[in-house]
Motif scaffolding. Sequence first.
Motif, PDB file in Angstrom:
ATOM      1  N   MET A   1       6.450  39.051  -2.617  1.00  0.00           N
ATOM      2  CA  MET A   1       5.526  40.233  -1.933  1.00  0.00           C
ATOM      3  C   MET A   1       6.646  40.902  -0.833  1.00  0.00           C
ATOM      4  O   MET A   1       6.377  42.155  -0.978  1.00  0.00           O
ATOM      5  CB  MET A   1       4.221  39.641  -1.236  1.00  0.00           C
ATOM      6  CG  MET A   1       3.231  39.358  -2.330  1.00  0.00           C
ATOM      7  SD  MET A   1       1.489  39.087  -1.518  1.00  0.00           S
ATOM      8  CE  MET A   1       1.712  37.176  -1.508  1.00  0.00           C
ATOM      9  N   ILE A   2       7.140  40.414  -0.103  1.00  0.00           N
ATOM     10  CA  ILE A   2       8.052  41.177   0.804  1.00  0.00           C
ATOM     11  C   ILE A   2       9.294  41.817   0.117  1.00  0.00           C
ATOM     12  O   ILE A   2       9.228  43.259   0.449  1.00  0.00           O
ATOM     13  CB  ILE A   2       8.705  40.136   1.892  1.00  0.00           C
ATOM     14  CG1 ILE A   2       7.564  39.307   2.865  1.00  0.00           C
ATOM     15  CG2 ILE A   2       9.771  40.876   2.818  1.00  0.00           C
ATOM     16  CD1 ILE A   2       7.942  38.297   3.776  1.00  0.00           C
ATOM     17  N   LYS A   3       9.858  41.192  -0.574  1.00  0.00           N
ATOM     18  CA  LYS A   3      10.836  42.059  -1.511  1.00  0.00           C
ATOM     19  C   LYS A   3      10.281  43.277  -2.019  1.00  0.00           C
ATOM     20  O   LYS A   3      10.727  44.446  -2.023  1.00  0.00           O
ATOM     21  CB  LYS A   3      11.445  41.044  -2.650  1.00  0.00           C
ATOM     22  CG  LYS A   3      12.562  41.557  -3.202  1.00  0.00           C
ATOM     23  CD  LYS A   3      13.468  40.411  -3.797  1.00  0.00           C
ATOM     24  CE  LYS A   3      14.488  40.984  -4.809  1.00  0.00           C
ATOM     25  NZ  LYS A   3      14.757  40.415  -5.830  1.00  0.00           N
ATOM     26  N   GLU A   4       9.109  43.079  -2.925  1.00  0.00           N
ATOM     27  CA  GLU A   4       8.556  44.247  -3.684  1.00  0.00           C
ATOM     28  C   GLU A   4       8.055  45.232  -2.622  1.00  0.00           C
ATOM     29  O   GLU A   4       8.012  46.511  -3.012  1.00  0.00           O
ATOM     30  CB  GLU A   4       7.347  43.640  -4.321  1.00  0.00           C
ATOM     31  CG  GLU A   4       7.410  43.297  -5.926  1.00  0.00           C
ATOM     32  CD  GLU A   4       6.294  42.857  -6.452  1.00  0.00           C
ATOM     33  OE1 GLU A   4       5.593  43.942  -6.744  1.00  0.00           O
ATOM     34  OE2 GLU A   4       5.973  41.804  -6.719  1.00  0.00           O
ATOM     35  N   GLY A   5       7.182  44.679  -1.709  1.00  0.00           N
ATOM     36  CA  GLY A   5       6.492  45.653  -0.651  1.00  0.00           C
ATOM     37  C   GLY A   5       7.679  46.718   0.039  1.00  0.00           C
ATOM     38  O   GLY A   5       7.334  47.716   0.304  1.00  0.00           O
ATOM     39  N   GLU A   6       8.641  45.857   0.460  1.00  0.00           N
ATOM     40  CA  GLU A   6       9.773  46.793   1.224  1.00  0.00           C
ATOM     41  C   GLU A   6      10.356  47.637   0.244  1.00  0.00           C
ATOM     42  O   GLU A   6      10.534  48.913   0.763  1.00  0.00           O
ATOM     43  CB  GLU A   6      10.789  45.729   1.531  1.00  0.00           C
ATOM     44  CG  GLU A   6      10.324  44.975   2.999  1.00  0.00           C
ATOM     45  CD  GLU A   6      11.169  44.110   3.765  1.00  0.00           C
ATOM     46  OE1 GLU A   6      12.530  43.743   2.872  1.00  0.00           O
ATOM     47  OE2 GLU A   6      11.247  43.667   4.603  1.00  0.00           O
TER      48      GLU A   6
END
Length: 215
Positions: free
Chosen positions: A70-75
């Motif tokens: 989620m962090i990778k995608e969201g950033e």
Amino acid sequence: MKFFIDTANLSQIKEAQDLGVLDGVTTNPSLMAKEGIRGQANIEKLYTDICNIVEGDVSAEVISTDLAGMIKEGEKLAALHPRIVVKVPMIKDGVKAIRYFTNKGIRTNCTLVFSPGQAILAAKAGAAYVSPFIGRLDDNSVDGIELIKQIVHIYKNYNFRTQVLAASIRHSVHIVRCAEAGADVVTCPLSAIMDLLKHPLTDIGLAKFLADHNK
Ligand code: G3P
């Protein structure tokens, strides 16, 4: 109350924008699939196109269900445009991701919310928006509007800054009931927004005014 449109259809977004009442856009993976938009590059292009049409916030949903994903995608999504709001599901890693994004100054929309407890968690984690799904609750014989009232009440008690974004709107009566309940935002299909225009007495009255003018 802000009006968002809940679609991945660009022509519907343009139509709502042309009406002059649109404040933002929400999307989700089902709405993307409905428009036949597949592949990360096409999805990201759509988000950029939407941001170029509408001046308000545009929610872009992550697909991952683990924190690192989620962090990778969201950033990546947040880097597309300053008005992108990262939409994160109400699951354990989702709450952690919302806290992570909040700490980094990335705004989030916590989606798939069906209870006041979930809404409290989203606000505690710092979500910019919380999305209670009222239509899906109604579909399951639970009063969705009652949930909006509960969340608005709780957030007022503690001055939570999270905005209540009523989602899964099915019709124009939902919009009016959300306004009565104090929702900050409604995200609606175009049809529900356009149905707000309708009243038979308006049509009858206009026809009479025009007929009298032409006498
Ligand atoms: O975008 C989330 C929500 O609005 C979905 O609505 O109609 O699929 O229940 P719906």
